[in-house]
Design a protein around this motif. Structure first.
Motif, PDB file in Angstrom:
ATOM      1  N   UNK A  24       0.730  -1.262   0.000  1.00  0.00           N
ATOM      2  CA  UNK A  24       0.000   0.000   0.000  1.00  0.00           C
ATOM      3  C   UNK A  24       0.748   1.293   0.000  1.00  0.00           C
ATOM      4  N   UNK A  25       2.018   1.318  -0.317  1.00  0.00           N
ATOM      5  CA  UNK A  25       2.714   2.602  -0.258  1.00  0.00           C
ATOM      6  C   UNK A  25       2.390   3.525  -1.431  1.00  0.00           C
ATOM      7  N   UNK A  26       1.840   3.000  -2.526  1.00  0.00           N
ATOM      8  CA  UNK A  26       1.450   3.816  -3.675  1.00  0.00           C
ATOM      9  C   UNK A  26       0.007   3.507  -4.069  1.00  0.00           C
ATOM     10  N   UNK A  27      -0.931   4.145  -3.406  1.00  0.00           N
ATOM     11  CA  UNK A  27      -2.339   3.937  -3.715  1.00  0.00           C
ATOM     12  C   UNK A  27      -2.678   4.637  -5.025  1.00  0.00           C
ATOM     13  N   UNK A  28      -3.432   3.952  -5.869  1.00  0.00           N
ATOM     14  CA  UNK A  28      -3.857   4.497  -7.155  1.00  0.00           C
ATOM     15  C   UNK A  28      -5.210   5.167  -6.949  1.00  0.00           C
ATOM     16  N   UNK A  29      -5.323   6.382  -7.408  1.00  0.00           N
ATOM     17  CA  UNK A  29      -6.588   7.113  -7.295  1.00  0.00           C
ATOM     18  C   UNK A  29      -7.543   6.575  -8.362  1.00  0.00           C
ATOM     19  N   UNK A  30      -8.665   6.048  -7.934  1.00  0.00           N
ATOM     20  CA  UNK A  30      -9.665   5.495  -8.849  1.00  0.00           C
ATOM     21  C   UNK A  30     -11.033   6.047  -8.503  1.00  0.00           C
ATOM     22  N   UNK A  31     -11.932   5.971  -9.467  1.00  0.00           N
ATOM     23  CA  UNK A  31     -13.305   6.394  -9.234  1.00  0.00           C
ATOM     24  C   UNK A  31     -14.104   5.193  -8.756  1.00  0.00           C
ATOM     25  N   UNK A  32     -14.842   5.391  -7.646  1.00  0.00           N
ATOM     26  CA  UNK A  32     -15.635   4.320  -7.051  1.00  0.00           C
ATOM     27  C   UNK A  32     -17.060   4.785  -6.803  1.00  0.00           C
ATOM     28  N   UNK A  33     -17.963   3.828  -6.792  1.00  0.00           N
ATOM     29  CA  UNK A  33     -19.322   4.104  -6.347  1.00  0.00           C
ATOM     30  C   UNK A  33     -19.314   4.292  -4.837  1.00  0.00           C
ATOM     31  N   UNK A  34     -20.208   5.108  -4.293  1.00  0.00           N
ATOM     32  CA  UNK A  34     -20.244   5.317  -2.837  1.00  0.00           C
ATOM     33  C   UNK A  34     -20.422   4.025  -2.047  1.00  0.00           C
ATOM     34  N   UNK A  35     -21.143   3.038  -2.581  1.00  0.00           N
ATOM     35  CA  UNK A  35     -21.363   1.795  -1.835  1.00  0.00           C
ATOM     36  C   UNK A  35     -20.106   0.919  -1.757  1.00  0.00           C
ATOM     37  N   UNK A  36     -19.057   1.291  -2.489  1.00  0.00           N
ATOM     38  CA  UNK A  36     -17.854   0.467  -2.519  1.00  0.00           C
ATOM     39  C   UNK A  36     -16.953   0.658  -1.306  1.00  0.00           C
TER      40      UNK A  36
END
Length: 139
Positions: free
Chosen positions: A105-117
């Motif tokens: 987890x040292x490089x988290x990728x910014x992604x688009x998610x649904x709120x329920x995720x």
């Protein structure tokens, strides 16, 4: 291979079956074997298996190769190997115990998610309705 396209297919497949706490990590600087690790939580054995099957099916439908699926027997932790992306689908207690976020987890990728995720909304996460998530992809 288009890594971003495969990543979007994986995320959408996980969201289709209501995975929670989806996280994507860039591992290209750590491993020469794969470029992304995707973690997702499921509430029970049946859901972990359903999530893995949906990731498998959606990847194949979009002409991505599925190298292997491990852990379906118990369903507590199922791993889907897509080559450049490895998907870990785990029940919350297993995920907490093994804490893969600490390893990868040292490089988290910014992604688009649904709120329920996400079980708890987090700052810095983009939320969007799932429809038209990737309109140029063939279904």
């Amino acid at each position: 291979m288009d890594l971003r396209k495969l990543q979007r297919v994986v995320i959408d497949a996980l969201e289709d079956v209501k995975a929670q706490d989806i996280a994507v990590f860039d591992t290209s600087h750590i491993s020469d074997v794969f470029d992304r690790v995707v973690l997702a939580s499921a509430t029970n054995n049946r859901q972990t298996r359903a999530l893995a099957k949906n990731v498998h099916d959606k990847a194949r439908a979009n002409d991505f190769e599925v190298l292997s699926i491990e852990g379906e027997e118990t369903g507590e932790w199922v791993l889907v190997d897509l080559g450049d992306i490895v998907v870990h689908i785990m029940q919350p207690a297993i995920r907490s115990y093994y804490n893969l976020e600490e390893i990868w987890g040292d490089k988290k990728v910014r992604v688009k998610l649904n709120p329920h995720s996400l079980s708890v909304p987090q700052p810095g996460i983009d939320y969007f309705p799932q429809s038209n998530a990737y309109p140029n992809l063939a279904s």
